[in-house]
Design a protein around this motif. Structure first.
Motif, PDB file in Angstrom:
ATOM      1  N   LYS A 152      37.582  31.980  51.186  1.00 55.05           N
ATOM      2  CA  LYS A 152      37.735  33.260  50.700  1.00 55.05           C
ATOM      3  C   LYS A 152      36.782  33.463  49.405  1.00 55.05           C
ATOM      4  O   LYS A 152      36.437  32.574  48.799  1.00 55.05           O
ATOM      5  CB  LYS A 152      39.188  33.453  49.820  1.00 55.05           C
ATOM      6  CG  LYS A 152      40.470  33.617  50.678  1.00 55.05           C
ATOM      7  CD  LYS A 152      41.648  33.634  49.939  1.00 55.05           C
ATOM      8  CE  LYS A 152      42.912  33.604  51.000  1.00 55.05           C
ATOM      9  NZ  LYS A 152      44.167  33.779  50.078  1.00 55.05           N
ATOM     10  N   TYR A 205      37.189  35.667  46.451  1.00 56.85           N
ATOM     11  CA  TYR A 205      37.750  35.564  45.457  1.00 56.85           C
ATOM     12  C   TYR A 205      39.273  35.868  45.688  1.00 56.85           C
ATOM     13  O   TYR A 205      39.443  36.528  46.680  1.00 56.85           O
ATOM     14  CB  TYR A 205      37.080  36.731  44.326  1.00 56.85           C
ATOM     15  CG  TYR A 205      37.284  38.054  44.900  1.00 56.85           C
ATOM     16  CD1 TYR A 205      38.625  38.809  44.592  1.00 56.85           C
ATOM     17  CD2 TYR A 205      36.328  38.745  45.849  1.00 56.85           C
ATOM     18  CE1 TYR A 205      38.616  40.151  45.008  1.00 56.85           C
ATOM     19  CE2 TYR A 205      36.532  39.918  46.241  1.00 56.85           C
ATOM     20  CZ  TYR A 205      37.460  40.589  45.807  1.00 56.85           C
ATOM     21  OH  TYR A 205      37.616  41.827  46.290  1.00 56.85           O
ATOM     22  N   GLU A 206      40.059  35.680  44.653  1.00 56.43           N
ATOM     23  CA  GLU A 206      41.457  35.830  44.817  1.00 56.43           C
ATOM     24  C   GLU A 206      41.951  36.593  43.643  1.00 56.43           C
ATOM     25  O   GLU A 206      41.539  36.334  42.432  1.00 56.43           O
ATOM     26  CB  GLU A 206      42.080  34.629  45.110  1.00 56.43           C
ATOM     27  CG  GLU A 206      43.751  34.828  45.462  1.00 56.43           C
ATOM     28  CD  GLU A 206      44.199  33.622  46.080  1.00 56.43           C
ATOM     29  OE1 GLU A 206      45.458  33.594  46.201  1.00 56.43           O
ATOM     30  OE2 GLU A 206      43.457  32.744  46.575  1.00 56.43           O
ATOM     31  N   LYS A 207      42.711  37.613  43.672  1.00 56.01           N
ATOM     32  CA  LYS A 207      43.128  38.271  42.436  1.00 56.01           C
ATOM     33  C   LYS A 207      44.564  38.110  42.208  1.00 56.01           C
ATOM     34  O   LYS A 207      45.350  38.208  43.099  1.00 56.01           O
ATOM     35  CB  LYS A 207      42.713  39.867  42.937  1.00 56.01           C
ATOM     36  CG  LYS A 207      43.016  40.678  41.673  1.00 56.01           C
ATOM     37  CD  LYS A 207      42.323  42.237  41.845  1.00 56.01           C
ATOM     38  CE  LYS A 207      42.826  43.195  41.026  1.00 56.01           C
ATOM     39  NZ  LYS A 207      42.500  44.414  41.101  1.00 56.01           N
ATOM     40  N   PHE A 208      44.959  37.986  41.016  1.00 54.56           N
ATOM     41  CA  PHE A 208      46.303  38.291  40.523  1.00 54.56           C
ATOM     42  C   PHE A 208      46.640  39.112  39.595  1.00 54.56           C
ATOM     43  O   PHE A 208      45.857  39.127  38.773  1.00 54.56           O
ATOM     44  CB  PHE A 208      46.721  36.664  39.857  1.00 54.56           C
ATOM     45  CG  PHE A 208      46.558  35.377  40.762  1.00 54.56           C
ATOM     46  CD1 PHE A 208      47.543  35.032  41.775  1.00 54.56           C
ATOM     47  CD2 PHE A 208      45.528  34.655  40.811  1.00 54.56           C
ATOM     48  CE1 PHE A 208      47.365  34.164  42.397  1.00 54.56           C
ATOM     49  CE2 PHE A 208      45.040  33.549  41.484  1.00 54.56           C
ATOM     50  CZ  PHE A 208      46.325  33.365  42.708  1.00 54.56           C
ATOM     51  N   ASP A 209      47.858  39.798  39.927  1.00 55.21           N
ATOM     52  CA  ASP A 209      47.927  40.929  38.979  1.00 55.21           C
ATOM     53  C   ASP A 209      49.327  40.568  38.098  1.00 55.21           C
ATOM     54  O   ASP A 209      50.384  40.484  38.651  1.00 55.21           O
ATOM     55  CB  ASP A 209      48.563  42.068  39.951  1.00 55.21           C
ATOM     56  CG  ASP A 209      48.723  43.509  38.746  1.00 55.21           C
ATOM     57  OD1 ASP A 209      48.291  43.413  37.593  1.00 55.21           O
ATOM     58  OD2 ASP A 209      49.286  44.271  39.393  1.00 55.21           O
TER      59      ASP A 209
END
Length: 82
Positions: free
Chosen positions: A28, A30-34
């Protein structure tokens, strides 16, 4: 016994050579956390009786400069190394 060992080594080496080596790994980017909707339920309480009391600093005294003979300490250190 040697025959079985050599047979086993040959079969495992042929099996390892016969596998497909064209493996492409894709990771991956990038990985996004909300964390915007993160809510914690509970009550806000002030610490009443639970508090940290101030106390005097403890002074440690080293016997390093007052000793004349360190033979016992050296023997103990050498024994702990073994």
């Amino acid at each position: 016994m040697r025959f079985f060992l050599s047979l086993w080594l040959l079969t495992t080496s042929f099996y390892a050579l016969s596998e497909d080596k064209n493996v492409i790994y894709q990771y991956k980017k990038y990985e996004k956390f909300d964390l915007g909707n993160l809510e914690v339920k509970g009550e806000l309480i002030a610490p009443g009786d639970i508090s940290v009391r101030e106390r005097g600093r403890r002074r440690f005294e080293l016997d390093l400069f007052s000793r004349k003979n360190f033979d016992n300490f050296q023997k103990r250190d050498v024994d702990s190394i073994r």
